[in-house]
Motif scaffolding. Structure first.
Motif, PDB file in Angstrom:
ATOM      1  N   THR A  70       0.913  -1.211   0.075  1.00 47.93           N
ATOM      2  CA  THR A  70       0.147  -0.114   0.081  1.00 47.93           C
ATOM      3  C   THR A  70       0.785   1.296   0.001  1.00 47.93           C
ATOM      4  N   ILE A  71       0.289   2.476  -0.184  1.00 48.03           N
ATOM      5  CA  ILE A  71       0.897   3.644  -0.034  1.00 48.03           C
ATOM      6  C   ILE A  71       1.467   3.698   1.577  1.00 48.03           C
ATOM      7  N   PRO A  72       2.271   4.801   1.783  1.00 49.88           N
ATOM      8  CA  PRO A  72       2.391   5.049   3.342  1.00 49.88           C
ATOM      9  C   PRO A  72       1.013   5.608   4.099  1.00 49.88           C
ATOM     10  N   LEU A  73       0.802   4.989   5.249  1.00 47.72           N
ATOM     11  CA  LEU A  73      -0.223   5.266   5.907  1.00 47.72           C
ATOM     12  C   LEU A  73       0.133   5.921   7.238  1.00 47.72           C
ATOM     13  N   GLY A  74      -0.899   6.500   7.841  1.00 49.89           N
ATOM     14  CA  GLY A  74      -0.714   7.202   9.362  1.00 49.89           C
ATOM     15  C   GLY A  74      -1.937   7.354  10.107  1.00 49.89           C
ATOM     16  N   LEU A  75      -1.931   7.184  11.441  1.00 46.92           N
ATOM     17  CA  LEU A  75      -3.145   7.278  12.526  1.00 46.92           C
ATOM     18  C   LEU A  75      -2.597   7.750  13.547  1.00 46.92           C
ATOM     19  N   PRO A  76      -3.544   8.157  14.415  1.00 44.72           N
ATOM     20  CA  PRO A  76      -3.169   8.675  15.722  1.00 44.72           C
ATOM     21  C   PRO A  76      -2.568   7.436  16.616  1.00 44.72           C
ATOM     22  N   ASP A  77      -2.018   7.984  17.787  1.00 46.90           N
ATOM     23  CA  ASP A  77      -1.296   6.792  18.604  1.00 46.90           C
ATOM     24  C   ASP A  77      -2.373   6.084  19.006  1.00 46.90           C
ATOM     25  N   GLY A  78      -2.227   4.654  19.218  1.00 49.06           N
ATOM     26  CA  GLY A  78      -3.196   3.818  19.737  1.00 49.06           C
ATOM     27  C   GLY A  78      -3.084   2.392  19.253  1.00 49.06           C
ATOM     28  N   GLN A  79      -3.846   1.558  19.564  1.00 50.40           N
ATOM     29  CA  GLN A  79      -3.735  -0.005  19.218  1.00 50.40           C
ATOM     30  C   GLN A  79      -4.919  -0.166  18.164  1.00 50.40           C
ATOM     31  N   TYR A  80      -4.308  -1.059  16.832  1.00 47.99           N
ATOM     32  CA  TYR A  80      -5.529  -0.994  15.663  1.00 47.99           C
ATOM     33  C   TYR A  80      -5.239  -2.544  15.400  1.00 47.99           C
ATOM     34  N   LYS A  81      -6.368  -2.941  14.608  1.00 46.44           N
ATOM     35  CA  LYS A  81      -6.505  -4.186  13.906  1.00 46.44           C
ATOM     36  C   LYS A  81      -6.832  -4.124  12.448  1.00 46.44           C
ATOM     37  N   LEU A  82      -5.778  -4.804  11.777  1.00 47.06           N
ATOM     38  CA  LEU A  82      -6.068  -4.894  10.243  1.00 47.06           C
ATOM     39  C   LEU A  82      -6.660  -5.927   9.854  1.00 47.06           C
ATOM     40  N   THR A  83      -7.623  -5.721   9.062  1.00 45.22           N
ATOM     41  CA  THR A  83      -8.461  -6.992   8.321  1.00 45.22           C
ATOM     42  C   THR A  83      -8.371  -6.791   6.804  1.00 45.22           C
ATOM     43  N   TRP A  84      -7.758  -7.907   6.308  1.00 43.57           N
ATOM     44  CA  TRP A  84      -7.169  -8.075   4.907  1.00 43.57           C
ATOM     45  C   TRP A  84      -7.748  -9.251   4.192  1.00 43.57           C
ATOM     46  N   LYS A  85      -9.022  -8.868   3.305  1.00 40.05           N
ATOM     47  CA  LYS A  85      -9.577  -9.881   2.407  1.00 40.05           C
ATOM     48  C   LYS A  85      -9.604 -10.018   1.110  1.00 40.05           C
ATOM     49  N   THR A  86      -9.309 -10.899   0.672  1.00 40.60           N
ATOM     50  CA  THR A  86      -9.177 -11.081  -0.803  1.00 40.60           C
ATOM     51  C   THR A  86     -10.445 -11.608  -1.450  1.00 40.60           C
TER      52      THR A  86
END
Length: 202
Positions: free
Chosen positions: A113-129
């Motif tokens: 992907t292109i570079p991404l940014g988010l505020p500080d914190g914990q996150y979950k990525l979901t990647w579906k084909t």
């Protein structure tokens, strides 16, 4: 007269059945191990600056991108990132800054992907084909960017401003400097005294 031919035949049949069962299991093993299209591959979280072909996952990042490996060529991927645990109204991707959350797997089985940014914190990525059969690939990671500290204004450097006189700092007036100033005053007084005496012829 009793014979033992029947038990031998039964034993032969049992051995033959066991051999056929093993053969069938061995033949079916590759089919059972093969993954259906769409369920292969893995996705990693990479800090910006990490090489695309690095297959390590970085669970703590600042600016980041997503890197996929070993997927089926030509697959279309849709990904989302949300706060973990979910927070109503919390930061997520895609958003207005990054509206496009789809990528196409290249012929080598990779994608980024292109570079991404988010505020500080914990996150979950979901990647579906588009060929996937389950909930997709998931990764939990943390965004933690260092806080930049303000720089202090520069201190005095060199002597005082023009016309200011004196010394740059009070503590710079050491005993040696004081003695030099007193000695200069004494010498000046002696010279003045000698000049005053000459007109009188003494």
């Amino acid at each position: 007269m009793p014979t033992t031919s029947l038990p031998r035949r039964a034993g032969a049949r049992t051995a033959a059945l066991a051999a056929l069962t093993l053969a069938g299991t061995a033949a079916g093993a590759p089919a059972a191990l093969a993954q259906p299209p769409g369920d292969n591959g893995d996705v990693k979280i990479h800090s910006v600056g990490t090489p695309f072909d690095d297959q390590r996952n970085e669970p703590k990042v600042c600016d980041f991108y997503l890197a996929a490996f070993n997927f089926d060529p030509g697959e279309m991927v849709t990904w989302t990132i949300k706060t973990q645990p979910p927070v109503p109204g919390g930061a997520q991707l895609p958003d207005a800054t990054y509206p496009d959350n789809t990528v196409t797997i290249e012929q080598n089985g990779r994608a980024q992907t292109i570079p991404l940014g988010l505020p500080d914190g914990q996150y979950k990525l979901t990647w579906k084909t588009n060929l996937g059969h389950g909930a997709g690939k998931q990764k939990v990671f943390k965004v933690d960017c260092p806080v930049s500290k303000p720089t202090a204004p520069p201190g005095p450097n060199g002597g005082p401003p023009a016309g200011g006189g004196g010394l740059a700092r009070d503590d710079a007036f050491a005993p040696v400097a004081g003695a030099a100033a007193v000695g200069l005053a004494a010498v000046t007084g002696v010279v003045w005294f000698r000049i005053r005496r000459r007109p009188h012829g003494v």
